[in-house]
Write a protein that holds these residues in place. Structure first.
Motif, mmCIF file in Angstrom:
data_model
loop_
_atom_site.group_PDB
_atom_site.id
_atom_site.type_symbol
_atom_site.label_atom_id
_atom_site.label_comp_id
_atom_site.label_asym_id
_atom_site.label_seq_id
_atom_site.Cartn_x
_atom_site.Cartn_y
_atom_site.Cartn_z
ATOM 1 N N ARG A 1 -7.907 -0.824 17.383
ATOM 2 C CA ARG A 1 -6.920 -0.388 16.409
ATOM 3 C C ARG A 1 -6.104 0.785 16.948
ATOM 4 N N GLU B 1 1.794 -0.226 7.496
ATOM 5 C CA GLU B 1 0.366 -0.168 7.825
ATOM 6 C C GLU B 1 -0.423 -1.216 7.040
ATOM 7 N N ASP C 1 -2.813 -3.907 8.860
ATOM 8 C CA ASP C 1 -4.233 -4.079 8.579
ATOM 9 C C ASP C 1 -4.536 -5.486 8.074
ATOM 10 N N ARG D 1 -4.691 -7.823 11.106
ATOM 11 C CA ARG D 1 -5.905 -7.583 11.889
ATOM 12 C C ARG D 1 -7.162 -8.044 11.150
ATOM 13 N N ASP D 2 -7.162 -7.915 9.827
ATOM 14 C CA ASP D 2 -8.355 -8.277 9.057
ATOM 15 C C ASP D 2 -8.448 -9.772 8.778
#
Length: 327
Positions: free
Chosen positions: A271, A189, A193, A196-197
């Motif tokens: 998400r 995870e 993240d 994606r960030d």
């Protein structure tokens, strides 16, 4: 989806295909399925759409001979059931059959021995694809990276086309991000993240995972491929899942009993980690295929057409059909 050039060599496999009557064709469609079709999954709501797939070939400027076409078709997965609903096969089509490519891609194979100038051969099927949503497990604390990797999963740990999971920059970034993270689910995870960030999803021409890492931008293939590559860099099996006009990722962890499971996550878009709340039909899974007519591996098994040269012959005009018809 990526587009690959038409294949030139003739697939000798077609010469061995039996002439299939409608009943046996439908039976073979049901029987040819991925090896993982009985894996476990946490399933939710379902939605059914109709999907049409096949080929139309017309002889232009003269006769064409020895025409052989292949095209991927949806298959059964834990979260997906595919039923053959209808078929349209003209008399010019001599043989239709199905096979699995490396255990994860179901392929429709069509043989047309001859087309006279102006004639058109059609081989289309319509399938009902029932796709179920997938939810994350209630407790992720016991999920672990496999210590004894099954042979079938090792292909999802190495590099594949445009996913350079062994590249030093990708390995370094993945290791740095997860070094102090407790729990293997949380490690994955964290990678998810971070991508994606830090990597902007754009509608540009696909490049590769290392370019997405360096430029911090990429299309859906690039950002998804970067996540897949970073998972592999920390020994988590991961792969691409191809759906109409897009793709998402799956990663693999084992529970406390040593049973392994694939978990979906959508990197490009809203998400969704460890889950898939939507119902997109799955076209194929995987991103590293070795095909008999290509020297280098490909990330997506695309449609192909081949044929024999004919003295005074024409050229085949081909239309491959892959279309969601609706619910």
């Amino acid at each position: 989806m990526p587009r690959l050039p038409l294949a030139l060599p003739i697939q000798s496999l077609f010469l061995l295909l039996p002439l299939l009557c409608p009943g046996s064709l439908w039976a073979q469609f049901d029987n040819v399925q991925p090896e993982e079709a009985k894996s476990e999954a946490v399933l939710g709501t379902s939605k059914t759409v109709k999907y049409q797939v096949g080929v139309k070939i017309q002889a232009v400027g003269g006769p064409c001979a020895g025409l052989m076409a292949t095209i991927p078709v949806p298959a059964d997965w834990p979260e997906q059931t595919v039923r053959l609903a209808d078929e349209q096969i003209t008399p010019e089509v001599q043989r239709v059959a199905y096979r699995m490519v490396e255990g994860t891609v179901k392929e429709m194979m069509i043989s047309v021995p001859r087309l006279n100038a102006g004639e058109t051969a059609v081989a289309l099927i319509t399938v009902e694809v029932e796709r179920r949503s997938a939810s994350p497990p209630a407790d992720t604390s016991g999920l672990k990276i496999p210590k004894r990797m099954p042979l079938a999963l090792r292909r999802y740990l190495g590099a594949s086309p445009y996913i350079e999971s062994r590249h030093g920059e990708i390995r370094s970034q993945a290791t740095k991000l997860t070094r102090d993270v407790e729990g293997d689910w949380k490690k994955v995870e964290t990678l998810y993240d971070w991508v994606r960030d830090n990597v902007t999803f754009t509608s540009t021409k696909p490049t590769n995972a290392i370019t997405a890492l360096r430029t911090k931008t990429g299309d859906f293939e690039d950002v998804t491929g970067l996540f897949v590559g970073m998972c592999r860099a920390i020994d988590v099996p991961a792969r691409m899942v191809w759906i109409p006009n897009s793709a998402y990722a799956e990663f693999y962890l084992e529970d406390e009993e040593g049973e392994g499971h694939w978990y979906p996550c959508r990197v490009a878009g809203a998400r969704a980690f460890g889950e898939m709340p939507d119902h997109p039909p799955i076209i194929q899974k995987g991103d590293n295929f070795r095909l008999p007519d290509r020297k280098d591996p490909v990330r997506f098994v695309n449609e192909k057409l081949s044929g024999k040269a004919v003295r005074g012959g024409g050229k085949p005009k081909v239309e491959f059909v892959r279309e969601v018809l609706g619910g």
